[in-house]
Design a protein around this motif. Structure first.
Motif, PDB file in Angstrom:
ATOM      1  N   PRO A 230       0.813  -1.224   0.000  1.00  0.00           N
ATOM      2  CA  PRO A 230       0.000   0.000   0.000  1.00  0.00           C
ATOM      3  C   PRO A 230       0.844   1.270   0.000  1.00  0.00           C
ATOM      4  O   PRO A 230       0.319   2.356  -0.245  1.00  0.00           O
ATOM      5  CB  PRO A 230      -0.819  -0.122   1.295  1.00  0.00           C
ATOM      6  N   VAL A 231       2.136   1.125   0.303  1.00  0.00           N
ATOM      7  CA  VAL A 231       3.050   2.265   0.289  1.00  0.00           C
ATOM      8  C   VAL A 231       4.072   2.041  -0.819  1.00  0.00           C
ATOM      9  O   VAL A 231       4.823   1.060  -0.775  1.00  0.00           O
ATOM     10  CB  VAL A 231       3.781   2.427   1.643  1.00  0.00           C
ATOM     11  N   PRO A 232       4.112   2.913  -1.827  1.00  0.00           N
ATOM     12  CA  PRO A 232       5.065   2.725  -2.927  1.00  0.00           C
ATOM     13  C   PRO A 232       6.473   3.130  -2.525  1.00  0.00           C
ATOM     14  O   PRO A 232       6.669   3.920  -1.599  1.00  0.00           O
ATOM     15  CB  PRO A 232       4.521   3.646  -4.019  1.00  0.00           C
ATOM     16  N   SER A 233       7.441   2.590  -3.222  1.00  0.00           N
ATOM     17  CA  SER A 233       8.812   3.062  -3.058  1.00  0.00           C
ATOM     18  C   SER A 233       8.932   4.462  -3.644  1.00  0.00           C
ATOM     19  O   SER A 233       8.351   4.749  -4.691  1.00  0.00           O
ATOM     20  CB  SER A 233       9.784   2.127  -3.787  1.00  0.00           C
ATOM     21  N   PRO A 234       9.669   5.364  -2.986  1.00  0.00           N
ATOM     22  CA  PRO A 234       9.855   6.701  -3.561  1.00  0.00           C
ATOM     23  C   PRO A 234      10.730   6.675  -4.809  1.00  0.00           C
ATOM     24  O   PRO A 234      10.788   7.664  -5.545  1.00  0.00           O
ATOM     25  CB  PRO A 234      10.543   7.475  -2.429  1.00  0.00           C
ATOM     26  N   PHE A 235      11.392   5.552  -5.077  1.00  0.00           N
ATOM     27  CA  PHE A 235      12.255   5.445  -6.246  1.00  0.00           C
ATOM     28  C   PHE A 235      11.538   4.912  -7.477  1.00  0.00           C
ATOM     29  O   PHE A 235      11.944   5.151  -8.591  1.00  0.00           O
ATOM     30  CB  PHE A 235      13.456   4.540  -5.948  1.00  0.00           C
ATOM     31  N   GLN A 236      10.487   4.135  -7.253  1.00  0.00           N
ATOM     32  CA  GLN A 236       9.808   3.548  -8.399  1.00  0.00           C
ATOM     33  C   GLN A 236       8.395   3.195  -8.010  1.00  0.00           C
ATOM     34  O   GLN A 236       8.168   2.519  -7.008  1.00  0.00           O
ATOM     35  CB  GLN A 236      10.547   2.290  -8.878  1.00  0.00           C
ATOM     36  N   ARG A 237       7.466   3.644  -8.804  1.00  0.00           N
ATOM     37  CA  ARG A 237       6.064   3.344  -8.527  1.00  0.00           C
ATOM     38  C   ARG A 237       5.578   2.284  -9.500  1.00  0.00           C
ATOM     39  O   ARG A 237       5.604   2.486 -10.704  1.00  0.00           O
ATOM     40  CB  ARG A 237       5.202   4.606  -8.658  1.00  0.00           C
ATOM     41  N   SER A 238       5.160   1.116  -8.988  1.00  0.00           N
ATOM     42  CA  SER A 238       4.598   0.047  -9.814  1.00  0.00           C
ATOM     43  C   SER A 238       3.141  -0.136  -9.410  1.00  0.00           C
ATOM     44  O   SER A 238       2.840  -0.895  -8.491  1.00  0.00           O
ATOM     45  CB  SER A 238       5.370  -1.257  -9.606  1.00  0.00           C
ATOM     46  N   PRO A 239       2.224   0.564 -10.061  1.00  0.00           N
ATOM     47  CA  PRO A 239       0.817   0.465  -9.661  1.00  0.00           C
ATOM     48  C   PRO A 239       0.228  -0.902  -9.974  1.00  0.00           C
ATOM     49  O   PRO A 239       0.732  -1.631 -10.827  1.00  0.00           O
ATOM     50  CB  PRO A 239       0.151   1.563 -10.514  1.00  0.00           C
ATOM     51  N   LEU A 240      -0.829  -1.248  -9.261  1.00  0.00           N
ATOM     52  CA  LEU A 240      -1.548  -2.475  -9.565  1.00  0.00           C
ATOM     53  C   LEU A 240      -2.068  -2.408 -10.995  1.00  0.00           C
ATOM     54  O   LEU A 240      -2.589  -1.387 -11.425  1.00  0.00           O
ATOM     55  CB  LEU A 240      -2.728  -2.659  -8.600  1.00  0.00           C
ATOM     56  N   GLU A 241      -1.885  -3.510 -11.713  1.00  0.00           N
ATOM     57  CA  GLU A 241      -2.336  -3.523 -13.094  1.00  0.00           C
ATOM     58  C   GLU A 241      -3.862  -3.519 -13.149  1.00  0.00           C
ATOM     59  O   GLU A 241      -4.524  -4.220 -12.405  1.00  0.00           O
ATOM     60  CB  GLU A 241      -1.791  -4.763 -13.801  1.00  0.00           C
ATOM     61  N   VAL A 242      -4.380  -2.724 -14.061  1.00  0.00           N
ATOM     62  CA  VAL A 242      -5.826  -2.648 -14.255  1.00  0.00           C
ATOM     63  C   VAL A 242      -6.160  -3.213 -15.617  1.00  0.00           C
ATOM     64  O   VAL A 242      -5.609  -2.795 -16.638  1.00  0.00           O
ATOM     65  CB  VAL A 242      -6.326  -1.192 -14.143  1.00  0.00           C
ATOM     66  N   GLY A 243      -7.061  -4.180 -15.634  1.00  0.00           N
ATOM     67  CA  GLY A 243      -7.440  -4.807 -16.892  1.00  0.00           C
ATOM     68  C   GLY A 243      -8.472  -3.993 -17.632  1.00  0.00           C
ATOM     69  O   GLY A 243      -8.959  -2.961 -17.151  1.00  0.00           O
TER      70      GLY A 243
END
Length: 279
Positions: A230-243
């Protein structure tokens, strides 16, 4: 010296093994080395842990988490906690203290916020990886938790150098990190901390990996845990894939159970372990 040149210089130093650690971390590194000594016995380990307040607090907290306290009996002392957890988990806890201390030495407020977010992300990934490994693979949950804690340790190291090099991560600094420093610095810090080869390989797979469901390897588990954090890395954001129908990764089925239901069933275990790591 411009930012890219600074990145290259830090990466070159790291590649040569010339890492600059804050002084307060050295004691924890010595503790980590002592715990991996095959001649270190339970009583000696308990005494070593009690000499380090941060390690002591986290050891008791994790021993009382739902992931390790199956009987429900609460522990209130280090020795019993050490007996419950064992040496491998103690090594993981000590490493987590080292990683977190890297962020706590920073004086720049903006970078301290980044370090706090990165640690929270790492704690979530570690707890998720532990549970996902236990539920979905034949792998070792302890190894998965350890991998989650150290998977972005290179980023913590870089943040710890920002007082020395102001502006290093300002603006497009995070993108420069991924392009110029992540692999070299990350590998060097992992080596310094004595991270085993299979864990290093799993972390390296994150730099160019493709998620597989159900997860088959430790690298697959880490990538899935990063997506679910639920907390992204400040270096890289990998959002949940949306179909195309608006479905996300948690709607997918693994065997006869959806990922969402698996996470809901393990909610307390994940929550308590994450909270213990954040102590």
């Amino acid at each position: 010296m411009d930012r890219l040149e600074t990145f290259r210089n830090i990466a070159a130093q790291a590649g040569r093994g010339e890492l600059v650690f804050p002084a307060n971390i050295n004691a924890s590194i010595k503790l980590q080395q002592a715990l991996t000594d095959p001649d270190c016995h339970l009583e000696a380990a308990a005494k070593l842990v009690m000499a380090e307040p941060l390690v002591s607090a986290r050891t008791v907290a994790i021993a009382n988490s739902a992931a390790y306290n199956r009987s429900g009996g609460e522990i209130d002392n280090v020795r019993t906690a050490v007996m419950r957890l064992g040496f491998r988990t103690l090594n993981t806890i000590t490493t987590s203290v080292i990683v977190r201390q890297l962020g706590r030495t920073i004086s720049n407020p903006e970078m301290r916020i980044k370090a706090a977010q990165l640690w929270e992300h790492s704690a979530h990934v570690a707890a998720l990886a532990q549970v996902l490994t236990a539920k979905l693979t034949n792998g070792d949950p302890e190894t998965a938790m350890f991998a989650g804690i150290v998977h972005e340790v290179g980023g913590f190291y870089l943040l710890s150098r920002t007082d020395e090099f102001p502006g290093l991560l300002s603006g497009g600094g995070s993108e420069d990190w991924a392009e110029y420093g992540e692999k070299i610095i990350g590998r060097a810090v992992l080596k310094k901390l004595g991270v085993p080869g299979p864990v290093v390989q799993a972390i390296e797979s994150l730099w160019h990996g493709v998620r597989v469901l159900p997860p088959e390897t430790l690298g697959d588990v880490l990538l899935l845990a990063k997506e679910l954090s639920p907390v992204p890395s400040p270096f890289q954001r990998s959002p949940l894939e949306v179909g195309p129908g608006g479905e996300t990764i948690v709607d997918e089925y693994i065997g006869d159970q959806s990922l969402l239901s698996l996470l809901e069933d393990s909610q307390e275990q994940i929550r308590s372990l994450t909270s213990a790591l954040l102590v």
